[in-house]
Design an enzyme around this catalytic site. Structure first.
Site, PDB file in Angstrom:
ATOM      1  N   TRP A  83       0.827  -1.210   0.000  1.00 31.41           N
ATOM      2  CA  TRP A  83       0.000   0.000   0.000  1.00 31.41           C
ATOM      3  C   TRP A  83       0.861   1.261   0.000  1.00 31.41           C
ATOM      4  CZ3 TRP A  83      -2.484  -3.698  -1.249  1.00 31.41           C
ATOM      5  CH2 TRP A  83      -3.820  -3.954  -1.011  1.00 31.41           C
ATOM      6  N   ASN A 216      -6.746   0.206  -5.140  1.00 33.42           N
ATOM      7  CA  ASN A 216      -6.982  -1.192  -4.818  1.00 33.42           C
ATOM      8  C   ASN A 216      -8.459  -1.498  -4.993  1.00 33.42           C
ATOM      9  OD1 ASN A 216      -6.648  -3.873  -3.629  1.00 33.42           O
ATOM     10  ND2 ASN A 216      -7.731  -3.012  -1.862  1.00 33.42           N
ATOM     11  N   GLU A 217      -8.774  -2.295  -6.003  1.00 33.30           N
ATOM     12  CA  GLU A 217     -10.113  -2.807  -6.262  1.00 33.30           C
ATOM     13  C   GLU A 217     -11.185  -1.725  -6.405  1.00 33.30           C
ATOM     14  OE1 GLU A 217      -9.524  -7.179  -4.214  1.00 33.30           O
ATOM     15  OE2 GLU A 217     -10.698  -5.693  -3.109  1.00 33.30           O
ATOM     16  N   TYR A 299     -10.747 -14.993  -5.670  1.00 32.05           N
ATOM     17  CA  TYR A 299     -11.121 -15.467  -4.341  1.00 32.05           C
ATOM     18  C   TYR A 299     -12.379 -16.322  -4.435  1.00 32.05           C
ATOM     19  CZ  TYR A 299      -7.746 -12.086  -2.594  1.00 32.05           C
ATOM     20  OH  TYR A 299      -6.590 -11.387  -2.338  1.00 32.05           O
ATOM     21  N   TRP A 303     -16.520 -15.631  -3.402  1.00 32.95           N
ATOM     22  CA  TRP A 303     -17.382 -15.419  -4.562  1.00 32.95           C
ATOM     23  C   TRP A 303     -18.330 -16.596  -4.817  1.00 32.95           C
ATOM     24  CZ3 TRP A 303     -12.993 -13.516  -8.384  1.00 32.95           C
ATOM     25  CH2 TRP A 303     -12.531 -12.252  -7.948  1.00 32.95           C
ATOM     26  N   GLU A 332      -3.941 -10.708  -7.167  1.00 35.45           N
ATOM     27  CA  GLU A 332      -4.266 -11.206  -5.833  1.00 35.45           C
ATOM     28  C   GLU A 332      -4.949 -12.549  -6.002  1.00 35.45           C
ATOM     29  OE1 GLU A 332      -6.578  -8.967  -3.090  1.00 35.45           O
ATOM     30  OE2 GLU A 332      -5.619  -7.046  -3.550  1.00 35.45           O
TER      31      GLU A 332
END
Length: 532
Positions: A83, A216-217, A299, A303, A332
């Site tokens: 980050w 991020n996302e 993921y 999900w 990721e």
């Protein structure tokens, strides 16, 4: 990472993947990874990698930071995503922290300045000097960094902290409000033009940084502030186009990615992962002229999908990348359960044997604040070294990166290394041979990073070593780690530290340094090693 809520083409053969990644490289500064067509290149050679994520180095203790980078080096992970934002409310509490914790272990980067009525930056020891150390340690470890500028989620403040600063109401105002966009651009400019207090290198000139990432996302939603109801794929794509162009206007050296989760907009109305839900259109975002490569996350647990579905998700993104003609990385991924190691082997080999360009698992961790116990496994995805999972991932990292299997961690060159000259050896009185190998890790206008590996190539153990060389063109060392140095004009002498002088037969130690230069950065002459 946040746990949350169509087969396009068959997997291509590995030989085909190599051919697709071996095109003519675009001109780029020495030492920077860049894009050439559908692949990454470094110093004219194809670059693929295995890597990891870690969010806590920006606020963790120096011991924690050093430990996790040492583990990454031991595993030959050459890219870490970390980050580059930590946003809070005001210091007096009049503007609340979106992340209720506010500061992380007393550390914060951006805050609301009540005196000026705008965001301000904490450049000090409890602020951006933490990021300075992270970048410095990454350079020492042969690890490059992907650095997102902001988080979609409320953790670390993120987009909603900007909205709160502006007294806004909706999460997606971050993408559309002119004042907020101006603050975000100011933060980008502040980081790009920051001079690292450890290395003396401006961030935008540092090849340790693999790429800048918009967020991020990013999504229209984030389960904290509500959405306006007007946010669509065009909202995020327009924002990403504006911001990626802005970064490129300030920094011609680094690549830019969006940091999206890879949701594909392929018209499948019944499947939110394939219908552009939440404003994310992976193909449109990655096709933007200011975006250099695609990202996607994986993921299945969160999900509601299976591990086998995850393998197809990888193949679908590699097929999409062939269509938009840029590299793509599995940025990721994580899964829980007893079959995790087998799944990770399948997923990473699918990237390697297909046309993927890299992967970053979630999440490499090391020691906690006490320097002994392990960092807590908050989400079940923790990987620590050494472990069986770490062995699987390290082997796959070496395979995709073209690194020799199971090398000595301190002696293994990373794919970022420039070709080294022939090593010089000098026998000690005992007959032991000490060999010193010099290489340039990366260079930029006015400076470069070098590294020397010292190896006991045979005979009895040694208790210390001294390496000498002569710089041919006025290079001057400004910082050195892993040894103690003196420089007299062009002549350099480096001796071991107390902890890395003893080398048994076949063992090695590495030290690195930063140096300034003018003219040309010619290779030193007379590189030699004497053992004690």
């Amino acid at each position: 990472m946040r746990t949350k809520a169509l087969a396009v083409a068959a997997m291509l053969l590995a030989a085909t993947a190599v051919a697709l990644h071996a095109g003519t490289a675009e001109a780029a500064p020495s030492g920077f990874v860049t894009r050439s067509g559908g692949g990454f290149v470094l110093n004219g050679q194809p670059f693929r990698y295995g890597g990891t994520n870690n969010y806590h180095p920006i606020f963790a203790s120096q011991t924690m930071v050093d430990d996790v980078f040492d583990d990454a080096k031991a595993m030959d992970l050459t890219v870490m995503r970390a980050w580059a934002s930590l946003d809070i409310g005001s210091l007096d509490g009049s503007v609340p922290h979106v992340d209720g914790e506010g500061k992380k272990a007393g550390v914060y980067f951006q805050y609301w300045d009540t005196a000026t009525g705008k965001p301000a930056y904490n450049d000090g020891a409890d602020g951006l000097e933490h990021l300075d150390h992270v970048i410095s340690k990454a350079a020492q470890s042969g690890v490059r960094l992907i650095l997102p500028f902001v988080n979609n989620w409320k953790e670390f403040g993120g987009m909603d902290q900007y909205v709160k600063w502006a007294s806004g109401q909706y999460h997606d105002q971050f993408y559309t409000n002119a004042t907020i966009k101006g603050w975000y651009k100011n933060w980008i400019s502040h980081l790009l033009n920051r001079t690292n207090t450890v290395t003396g290198v401006t961030y935008k000139d540092d090849p340790t940084i693999f790429a800048w990432e918009l967020a991020n996302e990013p999504r229209c939603i984030n389960a904290n502030l509500p959405a306006s109801g007007t946010c669509a794929t065009s909202t995020l794509t327009g924002w990403a186009g504006e911001m990626s162009a802005y970064i490129k206007s300030l920094d011609a050296n680094h690549m830019v990615s969006v940091g999206d989760e890879g949701f594909l907009n392929q018209g499948n109305a019944s499947d939110w992962l394939y219908n552009g839900a939440d404003g994310v259109d992976h193909e449109a975002l990655t096709s933007l002229p200011g975006v250099d490569f695609g990202t996607y996350h994986l993921y299945p647990d969160g999900w509601g999908r299976s591990a086998d579905w995850g393998t197809q998700w990888i193949k679908d993104h590699q097929a999409a990348a062939q269509a938009y003609g840029k590299p793509v990385i599995l940025e990721e991924f994580g899964i829980t359960g007893s079959s995790r190691d087998t799944v990770y082997k399948t997923w990473t080999s699918t990237v390697r044997n297909g046309t993927g360009d890299g992967w970053n698992f979630w999440l490499l961790t090391g020691v906690d604040w006490d320097g002994v116990s392990l960092y807590p496994d908050y989400d079940g995805f923790r990987v620590y070294y050494p472990s069986a999972t770490a062995t699987v991932l390290a082997d796959e990292a070496r395979a995709i990166g073209g690194i020799a299997s199971s090398p000595s961690p301190s002696a293994s060159p990373s794919p970022s290394a420039s070709p080294s000259p022939s090593p010089s050896a000098s026998p000690s009185p005992s007959g032991t041979v000490c060999v010193a190998t010099y290489r340039t890790v990366g260079q930029w206008p006015g400076g470069f990073q070098g590294e020397v590996t010292v190896k006991n190539t045979g005979g009895p153990a040694i208790t210390g070593w001294t390496v000498t060389w002569t710089f041919p063109n006025g290079q001057t060392i400004t910082q050195l780690w892993g040894g103690r140095h003196t420089q007299s004009s062009a002549d350099v002498t480096v001796t071991n530290e107390s902890w890395n002088g003893g080398l048994s037969s076949g063992a090695s130690a590495t030290f690195g340094f930063l140096a300034g230069w003018s003219g040309t950065n010619a290779t030193p002459t007379g590189v030699s090693c004497a053992a004690r």
